[in-house]
Design a protein around this motif. Structure first.
Motif, PDB file in Angstrom:
ATOM      1  N   VAL A 151       0.857  -1.190   0.000  1.00  0.00           N
ATOM      2  CA  VAL A 151       0.000   0.000   0.000  1.00  0.00           C
ATOM      3  C   VAL A 151       0.892   1.238   0.000  1.00  0.00           C
ATOM      4  O   VAL A 151       1.678   1.455   0.931  1.00  0.00           O
ATOM      5  CB  VAL A 151      -0.936   0.015   1.227  1.00  0.00           C
ATOM      6  N   THR A 152       0.761   2.038  -1.038  1.00  0.00           N
ATOM      7  CA  THR A 152       1.641   3.197  -1.227  1.00  0.00           C
ATOM      8  C   THR A 152       1.581   4.184  -0.079  1.00  0.00           C
ATOM      9  O   THR A 152       2.607   4.712   0.370  1.00  0.00           O
ATOM     10  CB  THR A 152       1.281   3.923  -2.545  1.00  0.00           C
ATOM     11  N   SER A 153       0.385   4.470   0.411  1.00  0.00           N
ATOM     12  CA  SER A 153       0.232   5.447   1.488  1.00  0.00           C
ATOM     13  C   SER A 153       0.959   5.007   2.749  1.00  0.00           C
ATOM     14  O   SER A 153       1.531   5.823   3.483  1.00  0.00           O
ATOM     15  CB  SER A 153      -1.251   5.690   1.788  1.00  0.00           C
ATOM     16  N   ILE A 154       0.964   3.702   3.023  1.00  0.00           N
ATOM     17  CA  ILE A 154       1.667   3.177   4.192  1.00  0.00           C
ATOM     18  C   ILE A 154       3.180   3.285   3.996  1.00  0.00           C
ATOM     19  O   ILE A 154       3.909   3.715   4.894  1.00  0.00           O
ATOM     20  CB  ILE A 154       1.253   1.717   4.461  1.00  0.00           C
ATOM     21  N   SER A 155       3.649   2.931   2.814  1.00  0.00           N
ATOM     22  CA  SER A 155       5.082   3.017   2.519  1.00  0.00           C
ATOM     23  C   SER A 155       5.586   4.451   2.646  1.00  0.00           C
ATOM     24  O   SER A 155       6.663   4.709   3.207  1.00  0.00           O
ATOM     25  CB  SER A 155       5.363   2.501   1.105  1.00  0.00           C
ATOM     26  N   LYS A 156       4.794   5.395   2.136  1.00  0.00           N
ATOM     27  CA  LYS A 156       5.190   6.805   2.205  1.00  0.00           C
ATOM     28  C   LYS A 156       5.222   7.307   3.645  1.00  0.00           C
ATOM     29  O   LYS A 156       6.133   8.034   4.035  1.00  0.00           O
ATOM     30  CB  LYS A 156       4.224   7.656   1.385  1.00  0.00           C
ATOM     31  N   SER A 157       4.230   6.912   4.417  1.00  0.00           N
ATOM     32  CA  SER A 157       4.160   7.364   5.796  1.00  0.00           C
ATOM     33  C   SER A 157       5.348   6.850   6.611  1.00  0.00           C
ATOM     34  O   SER A 157       5.937   7.586   7.416  1.00  0.00           O
ATOM     35  CB  SER A 157       2.847   6.900   6.434  1.00  0.00           C
ATOM     36  N   VAL A 158       5.702   5.584   6.414  1.00  0.00           N
ATOM     37  CA  VAL A 158       6.850   5.015   7.118  1.00  0.00           C
ATOM     38  C   VAL A 158       8.135   5.677   6.637  1.00  0.00           C
ATOM     39  O   VAL A 158       9.065   5.915   7.424  1.00  0.00           O
ATOM     40  CB  VAL A 158       6.908   3.485   6.915  1.00  0.00           C
ATOM     41  N   SER A 159       8.193   5.985   5.339  1.00  0.00           N
ATOM     42  CA  SER A 159       9.365   6.666   4.797  1.00  0.00           C
ATOM     43  C   SER A 159       9.540   8.043   5.435  1.00  0.00           C
ATOM     44  O   SER A 159      10.671   8.455   5.766  1.00  0.00           O
ATOM     45  CB  SER A 159       9.229   6.807   3.275  1.00  0.00           C
ATOM     46  N   TRP A 160       8.436   8.763   5.626  1.00  0.00           N
ATOM     47  CA  TRP A 160       8.497  10.070   6.291  1.00  0.00           C
ATOM     48  C   TRP A 160       8.983   9.910   7.734  1.00  0.00           C
ATOM     49  O   TRP A 160       9.747  10.742   8.243  1.00  0.00           O
ATOM     50  CB  TRP A 160       7.131  10.743   6.266  1.00  0.00           C
ATOM     51  N   MET A 161       8.541   8.849   8.378  1.00  0.00           N
ATOM     52  CA  MET A 161       8.945   8.609   9.764  1.00  0.00           C
ATOM     53  C   MET A 161      10.443   8.332   9.863  1.00  0.00           C
ATOM     54  O   MET A 161      11.133   8.881  10.734  1.00  0.00           O
ATOM     55  CB  MET A 161       8.152   7.429  10.341  1.00  0.00           C
ATOM     56  N   THR A 162      10.952   7.487   8.980  1.00  0.00           N
ATOM     57  CA  THR A 162      12.387   7.166   9.017  1.00  0.00           C
ATOM     58  C   THR A 162      13.233   8.387   8.610  1.00  0.00           C
ATOM     59  O   THR A 162      14.339   8.584   9.150  1.00  0.00           O
ATOM     60  CB  THR A 162      12.705   5.976   8.094  1.00  0.00           C
ATOM     61  N   ASP A 163      12.716   9.187   7.677  1.00  0.00           N
ATOM     62  CA  ASP A 163      13.448  10.407   7.284  1.00  0.00           C
ATOM     63  C   ASP A 163      13.511  11.391   8.455  1.00  0.00           C
ATOM     64  O   ASP A 163      14.522  12.083   8.645  1.00  0.00           O
ATOM     65  CB  ASP A 163      12.766  11.078   6.090  1.00  0.00           C
ATOM     66  N   ASP A 164      12.415  11.446   9.213  1.00  0.00           N
ATOM     67  CA  ASP A 164      12.365  12.321  10.381  1.00  0.00           C
ATOM     68  C   ASP A 164      13.416  11.898  11.408  1.00  0.00           C
ATOM     69  O   ASP A 164      14.049  12.732  12.068  1.00  0.00           O
ATOM     70  CB  ASP A 164      10.962  12.247  10.994  1.00  0.00           C
ATOM     71  N   THR A 165      13.590  10.578  11.536  1.00  0.00           N
ATOM     72  CA  THR A 165      14.594  10.057  12.464  1.00  0.00           C
ATOM     73  C   THR A 165      16.011  10.349  11.956  1.00  0.00           C
ATOM     74  O   THR A 165      16.895  10.763  12.725  1.00  0.00           O
ATOM     75  CB  THR A 165      14.406   8.533  12.649  1.00  0.00           C
ATOM     76  N   LYS A 166      16.226  10.154  10.653  1.00  0.00           N
ATOM     77  CA  LYS A 166      17.555  10.390  10.061  1.00  0.00           C
ATOM     78  C   LYS A 166      17.976  11.855  10.188  1.00  0.00           C
ATOM     79  O   LYS A 166      19.176  12.151  10.292  1.00  0.00           O
ATOM     80  CB  LYS A 166      17.544   9.987   8.593  1.00  0.00           C
ATOM     81  N   ALA A 167      16.985  12.741  10.168  1.00  0.00           N
ATOM     82  CA  ALA A 167      17.295  14.171  10.277  1.00  0.00           C
ATOM     83  C   ALA A 167      17.909  14.509  11.635  1.00  0.00           C
ATOM     84  O   ALA A 167      18.498  15.589  11.805  1.00  0.00           O
ATOM     85  CB  ALA A 167      16.025  14.987  10.059  1.00  0.00           C
ATOM     86  N   ARG A 168      17.790  13.599  12.593  1.00  0.00           N
ATOM     87  CA  ARG A 168      18.330  13.811  13.940  1.00  0.00           C
ATOM     88  C   ARG A 168      19.468  12.834  14.248  1.00  0.00           C
ATOM     89  O   ARG A 168      19.717  12.485  15.400  1.00  0.00           O
ATOM     90  CB  ARG A 168      17.206  13.672  14.978  1.00  0.00           C
ATOM     91  N   THR A 169      20.136  12.394  13.210  1.00  0.00           N
ATOM     92  CA  THR A 169      21.207  11.404  13.359  1.00  0.00           C
ATOM     93  C   THR A 169      22.274  11.836  14.365  1.00  0.00           C
ATOM     94  O   THR A 169      22.681  11.052  15.240  1.00  0.00           O
ATOM     95  CB  THR A 169      21.868  11.120  11.989  1.00  0.00           C
ATOM     96  N   LYS A 170      22.740  13.063  14.261  1.00  0.00           N
ATOM     97  CA  LYS A 170      23.811  13.543  15.145  1.00  0.00           C
ATOM     98  C   LYS A 170      23.362  13.586  16.602  1.00  0.00           C
ATOM     99  O   LYS A 170      24.131  13.229  17.509  1.00  0.00           O
ATOM    100  CB  LYS A 170      24.277  14.922  14.693  1.00  0.00           C
ATOM    101  N   GLN A 171      22.130  14.029  16.822  1.00  0.00           N
ATOM    102  CA  GLN A 171      21.612  14.076  18.194  1.00  0.00           C
ATOM    103  C   GLN A 171      21.494  12.664  18.762  1.00  0.00           C
ATOM    104  O   GLN A 171      21.808  12.426  19.943  1.00  0.00           O
ATOM    105  CB  GLN A 171      20.229  14.733  18.215  1.00  0.00           C
ATOM    106  N   LEU A 172      21.042  11.737  17.956  1.00  0.00           N
ATOM    107  CA  LEU A 172      20.869  10.352  18.396  1.00  0.00           C
ATOM    108  C   LEU A 172      22.214   9.692  18.708  1.00  0.00           C
ATOM    109  O   LEU A 172      22.349   8.955  19.694  1.00  0.00           O
ATOM    110  CB  LEU A 172      20.129   9.549  17.317  1.00  0.00           C
ATOM    111  N   GLU A 173      23.204   9.978  17.887  1.00  0.00           N
ATOM    112  CA  GLU A 173      24.512   9.357  18.086  1.00  0.00           C
ATOM    113  C   GLU A 173      25.165   9.805  19.397  1.00  0.00           C
ATOM    114  O   GLU A 173      25.953   9.060  19.989  1.00  0.00           O
ATOM    115  CB  GLU A 173      25.419   9.683  16.895  1.00  0.00           C
TER     116      GLU A 173
END
Length: 245
Positions: A151-173
């Protein structure tokens, strides 16, 4: 005259030797029939009659069926009322994938909300680690379950979630949290124990924090999966032009 009338009335009510076999209306309720009832004559007659009626009915049904090949009620019932259900393997797999997305997203929503609302100042570092690790595990489960859905909408939503996490890579590390090539996150307990509490709070605590954002995204995924499941079952909440797929 009176004697004749009384005799006639008595015969009509109680029957006489002549009227017992007359077959008249009154003979059906004659006390004279009592002897016949006791002897079992009526029972034998009725049994014989119903056996004959049943036999005639079956014969007619059989004759009619063989003569014009018309379907019986059993034929119609088997064909139209209780048809054989054939399971579509692809549809079954799609249903399982959606169910998994819904279930894992519900868990992530619960775990992420708990972390966002946690009192970091009054909690031990171990308790904070457990809460972060719990959210990380449910987050990873959502990432895995989404890979099985088409389901495309589900794939996109999860992609947005993972991108949101990646945007904080330095803080997480800084607190020992790394992101793998498969988009799943890993929490190093020892490094997390040495992290600055202020950094942890600023990243996860309250509305707008990463945990709260994950909770909201998870709620959206629950709705997407539920609506898609309804649509697949023919009970969609959306019109044909509003399908989120």
């Amino acid at each position: 005259m009176s004697a004749m009338f009384n005799n006639s009335l008595a015969n009509s009510l109680f029957g006489s030797r002549n009227t017992i076999w007359s077959g008249s209306f009154f003979s059906a309720s004659n006390l004279g029939d009592l002897g016949l009832m006791k002897s079992g004559v009526y029972t034998k007659m009725l049994k014989s009659y119903y056996e004959k009626v049943g036999s005639d009915t079956e014969t007619k049904k059989s004759s009619s069926s063989s003569s014009n090949n018309s379907p019986t009620w059993d034929d119609i019932r088997k064909k139209y009322v209780t048809p054989e259900v054939k399971v579509d393997a692809k549809a079954e797999e799609a249903g399982k994938a959606l169910s998994s997305v819904k279930s894992t997203s519900q868990t992530l929503s619960t775990d992420a909300s708990a972390l966002a609302n946690m009192d970091f100042d009054k909690s031990s570092r171990d308790d904070i680690y457990d809460a972060v690790k719990k959210m990380a595990d449910s987050y990873n489960a959502v990432v895995d379950s989404a890979k099985k859905s088409n389901v495309t909408s589900i794939s996109k939503s999860v992609s947005w979630m993972t991108d949101d996490t990646k945007a904080r890579t330095k803080q997480l590390e800084k607190m020992g949290i790394t992101i793998g090539t498969d988009n799943k996150i890993t929490v190093d307990k020892d490094k997390f124990a040495q992290a600055n509490l202020t950094d942890i709070k600023s990243l996860f605590k309250g509305s707008g924090g990463l945990a709260d954002r994950h909770a909201q995204r998870a709620n959206g995924l629950v709705n997407l999966a539920s609506n898609q499941m309804l649509m697949n079952s023919g009970r969609s909440l959306y019109s044909s032009t509003g399908v989120l797929k």
